[in-house]
Design a protein around this motif. Structure first.
Motif, PDB file in Angstrom:
ATOM      1  N   ILE A 129       4.802   7.518   1.307  1.00  0.00           N
ATOM      2  CA  ILE A 129       4.924   6.538   2.312  1.00  0.00           C
ATOM      3  C   ILE A 129       4.346   5.176   1.787  1.00  0.00           C
ATOM      4  O   ILE A 129       3.268   4.875   1.493  1.00  0.00           O
ATOM      5  CB  ILE A 129       4.169   6.832   3.562  1.00  0.00           C
ATOM      6  N   ALA A 130       5.338   4.195   1.608  1.00  0.00           N
ATOM      7  CA  ALA A 130       5.091   2.862   1.210  1.00  0.00           C
ATOM      8  C   ALA A 130       5.264   1.767   2.186  1.00  0.00           C
ATOM      9  O   ALA A 130       6.257   1.989   2.874  1.00  0.00           O
ATOM     10  CB  ALA A 130       5.876   2.603  -0.201  1.00  0.00           C
ATOM     11  N   ALA A 162       0.889  -1.131  -0.178  1.00  0.00           N
ATOM     12  CA  ALA A 162       0.080   0.132   0.183  1.00  0.00           C
ATOM     13  C   ALA A 162       0.733   1.239  -0.136  1.00  0.00           C
ATOM     14  O   ALA A 162       1.907   1.005   0.426  1.00  0.00           O
ATOM     15  CB  ALA A 162      -0.796  -0.047   1.219  1.00  0.00           C
ATOM     16  N   ALA A 163       0.159   2.236  -0.205  1.00  0.00           N
ATOM     17  CA  ALA A 163       1.141   3.593  -0.393  1.00  0.00           C
ATOM     18  C   ALA A 163       0.068   4.830  -0.198  1.00  0.00           C
ATOM     19  O   ALA A 163      -1.201   4.738  -0.515  1.00  0.00           O
ATOM     20  CB  ALA A 163       1.528   3.596  -1.995  1.00  0.00           C
ATOM     21  N   LEU A 164       0.788   5.792   0.785  1.00  0.00           N
ATOM     22  CA  LEU A 164       0.054   7.038   0.907  1.00  0.00           C
ATOM     23  C   LEU A 164       0.867   8.188   0.204  1.00  0.00           C
ATOM     24  O   LEU A 164       2.136   8.124   0.572  1.00  0.00           O
ATOM     25  CB  LEU A 164      -0.083   7.069   2.278  1.00  0.00           C
ATOM     26  N   VAL A 165       0.082   8.905  -0.463  1.00  0.00           N
ATOM     27  CA  VAL A 165       0.934  10.158  -1.313  1.00  0.00           C
ATOM     28  C   VAL A 165       0.287  11.307  -0.718  1.00  0.00           C
ATOM     29  O   VAL A 165      -0.826  11.631  -0.649  1.00  0.00           O
ATOM     30  CB  VAL A 165       0.968  10.015  -2.659  1.00  0.00           C
ATOM     31  N   ALA A 167       8.733  -0.999   9.315  1.00  0.00           N
ATOM     32  CA  ALA A 167       9.026   0.432   8.994  1.00  0.00           C
ATOM     33  C   ALA A 167       8.829   0.757   7.407  1.00  0.00           C
ATOM     34  O   ALA A 167       9.068  -0.044   6.569  1.00  0.00           O
ATOM     35  CB  ALA A 167      10.568   0.904   9.359  1.00  0.00           C
ATOM     36  N   PRO A 168       8.040   1.780   7.099  1.00  0.00           N
ATOM     37  CA  PRO A 168       7.699   2.138   5.452  1.00  0.00           C
ATOM     38  C   PRO A 168       8.915   2.819   4.904  1.00  0.00           C
ATOM     39  O   PRO A 168       9.673   3.173   5.690  1.00  0.00           O
ATOM     40  CB  PRO A 168       6.636   3.219   5.907  1.00  0.00           C
ATOM     41  N   SER A 169       8.712   2.840   3.555  1.00  0.00           N
ATOM     42  CA  SER A 169       9.649   3.416   2.683  1.00  0.00           C
ATOM     43  C   SER A 169       9.050   5.002   2.723  1.00  0.00           C
ATOM     44  O   SER A 169       7.934   4.954   2.242  1.00  0.00           O
ATOM     45  CB  SER A 169       9.909   2.815   1.399  1.00  0.00           C
ATOM     46  N   ILE A 170      10.132   5.933   2.799  1.00  0.00           N
ATOM     47  CA  ILE A 170       9.531   7.351   2.983  1.00  0.00           C
ATOM     48  C   ILE A 170      10.371   8.199   2.065  1.00  0.00           C
ATOM     49  O   ILE A 170      11.424   8.228   2.147  1.00  0.00           O
ATOM     50  CB  ILE A 170       9.384   8.076   4.299  1.00  0.00           C
ATOM     51  N   THR A 171       9.659   8.682   0.950  1.00  0.00           N
ATOM     52  CA  THR A 171      10.511   9.624  -0.101  1.00  0.00           C
ATOM     53  C   THR A 171      10.003  10.870  -0.006  1.00  0.00           C
ATOM     54  O   THR A 171       8.614  11.051  -0.054  1.00  0.00           O
ATOM     55  CB  THR A 171      10.650   8.624  -1.299  1.00  0.00           C
ATOM     56  N   LEU A 172      10.871  11.812  -0.517  1.00  0.00           N
ATOM     57  CA  LEU A 172      10.419  13.152  -0.690  1.00  0.00           C
ATOM     58  C   LEU A 172      10.426  13.691  -1.956  1.00  0.00           C
ATOM     59  O   LEU A 172      11.429  13.357  -2.557  1.00  0.00           O
ATOM     60  CB  LEU A 172      10.945  14.250   0.344  1.00  0.00           C
TER      61      LEU A 172
END
Length: 366
Positions: A331-332, A282-285, A316-321
């Motif tokens: 946030i994946a 799942a992902a949250l943008v 822990a999620p993967s977080i990218t900016l």
């Protein structure tokens, strides 16, 4: 040609057919960004002309869940209700609540549709302006027509396509027509117009919206800067599995479904549900207003993540900016099926928990 020759020719033809089938399979096995972009590129922005409330968009692929759920039922991991799982997890936000809160029979009586009819779907909504569509089987079309006739709909033709409608005024909500089990605007008793093709249907709550979808022209929803930014943010999440749904909320002067974020400079958000065999992603943008500084936000989110949610996926999620003119944070999260198999996506529910819990919104407002 001898028997051996005919067998060899048959095998070659069969192999060629198999190769052709396999080469076409990935079209259905799309990631979230590709699924949403291909669908929304066919929907004109004109369909939302006059929209003054927050915009809610959903694109879904029920088969992404259906087949893993069948396998889950075979091995005893989840109940043998794959069609219902696929309907709930692929439906647009407004329709998802219908499938969660009402039984199959209630939804079927209200709309003529079954969970198995939820294959590839979309819905775009802003207040009483609603537009949606889906693939349909021939029997789905027959049931839909029969149900509409039974509920007093009229039949006609528009642009050479069979249409059925009820209600003289566009975007008209009528208390007498309210049926919350009807996923096509039934919560408000909206006037509805259906265009029924051989293998798909379009529906809308006003003729201008339906006409725009039947003969699209001009810029598409996929070309909206906010939508483009959110889909680019989803693409940064990488391969999460086959997309079951992509759900988008745009502020558009309204509100977003994230608690305690009133002071945050958020303009939109996206949630995506994906299935991959017995793992799910799942992902949250999050889309911020132009000029919002994101420096260090990924670190703050990573450090606070354990207390930002109450979901079952502890990884822990993967977080990218992505700073710039349309700043986004992605946030994946990945997780296994859990005890309920394909019934729900634990990673997706964990992200929803973060949105609803309030601490994430508070952090973003600082």
């Amino acid at each position: 040609m001898g028997i051996r020759g005919r067998l060899a020719a048959y095998a070659a033809a069969l192999f060629a057919t198999l190769v052709l089938f396999l080469s076409s399979a990935p079209v259905q096995a799309q990631g979230g960004a590709e699924l949403a972009r291909s669908t929304l590129s066919r929907i004109p922005q004109a369909a939302l002309s006059g929209a003054s409330e927050s915009i809610v968009i959903g694109v879904g692929n029920g088969d992404a869940v259906r087949w893993p759920a069948v396998r889950g039922a075979q091995i005893g991991v989840n109940p043998n209700t794959p069609n219902l799982f696929s309907a709930i997890r692929s439906a647009s936000p407004l329709q998802m609540r219908v499938w969660q809160e009402f039984t199959d029979d209630e939804v079927r009586e209200a709309s003529g549709m079954n969970p198995s009819d939820w294959i590839t779907t979309f819905e775009v909504a802003s207040g009483d302006i609603r537009l949606g569509g889906m693939e349909i089987h021939p029997d789905s079309s027959m049931r839909l027509r029969g149900n509409l006739f039974g509920n007093g709909f009229e039949m006609g033709e528009r642009r050479g396509v069979t249409i059925m409608w009820r209600g003289d005024a566009d975007y008209e909500a009528a208390e007498a027509r309210v049926d919350p089990a009807n996923p096509f605007g039934g919560d408000r008793g909206l006037s509805t117009r259906f265009a029924i093709y051989d293998d798909r249907m379009l529906w809308a709550t006003g003729w201008p919206t339906l006409d725009a979808a039947m003969a699209p022209s001009g810029a598409s929803l996929a070309a909206m800067p906010d939508v483009e930014a959110l889909l680019s943010g989803l693409a940064r999440a990488g391969s999460l599995g086959v997309a079951a749904s992509v759900r988008i909320w745009l502020r558009n002067g309204g509100t977003l479904p994230i608690a305690n974020a009133d002071a945050a400079a958020l303009e939109g958000l996206l949630l995506s549900d994906a299935a991959a065999r017995e793992n799910e992603g799942a992902a949250l943008v999050l889309l911020f207003a132009p000029g919002t500084e994101l420096d260090g936000l990924d670190t703050r989110l990573a450090e606070a993540w354990p207390i930002l949610h109450a979901g079952r996926v502890a990884e822990a999620p993967s977080i990218t900016l992505s700073p710039g003119a349309q700043p986004t944070v992605t946030i994946a999260l990945n997780g296994g099926w859990g005890e309920d198999g394909a019934a729900t996506n634990g990673a997706y529910d964990t992200l929803v928990s973060a949105l609803e819990g309030g601490r994430l919104g508070f952090l973003l407002s600082q």
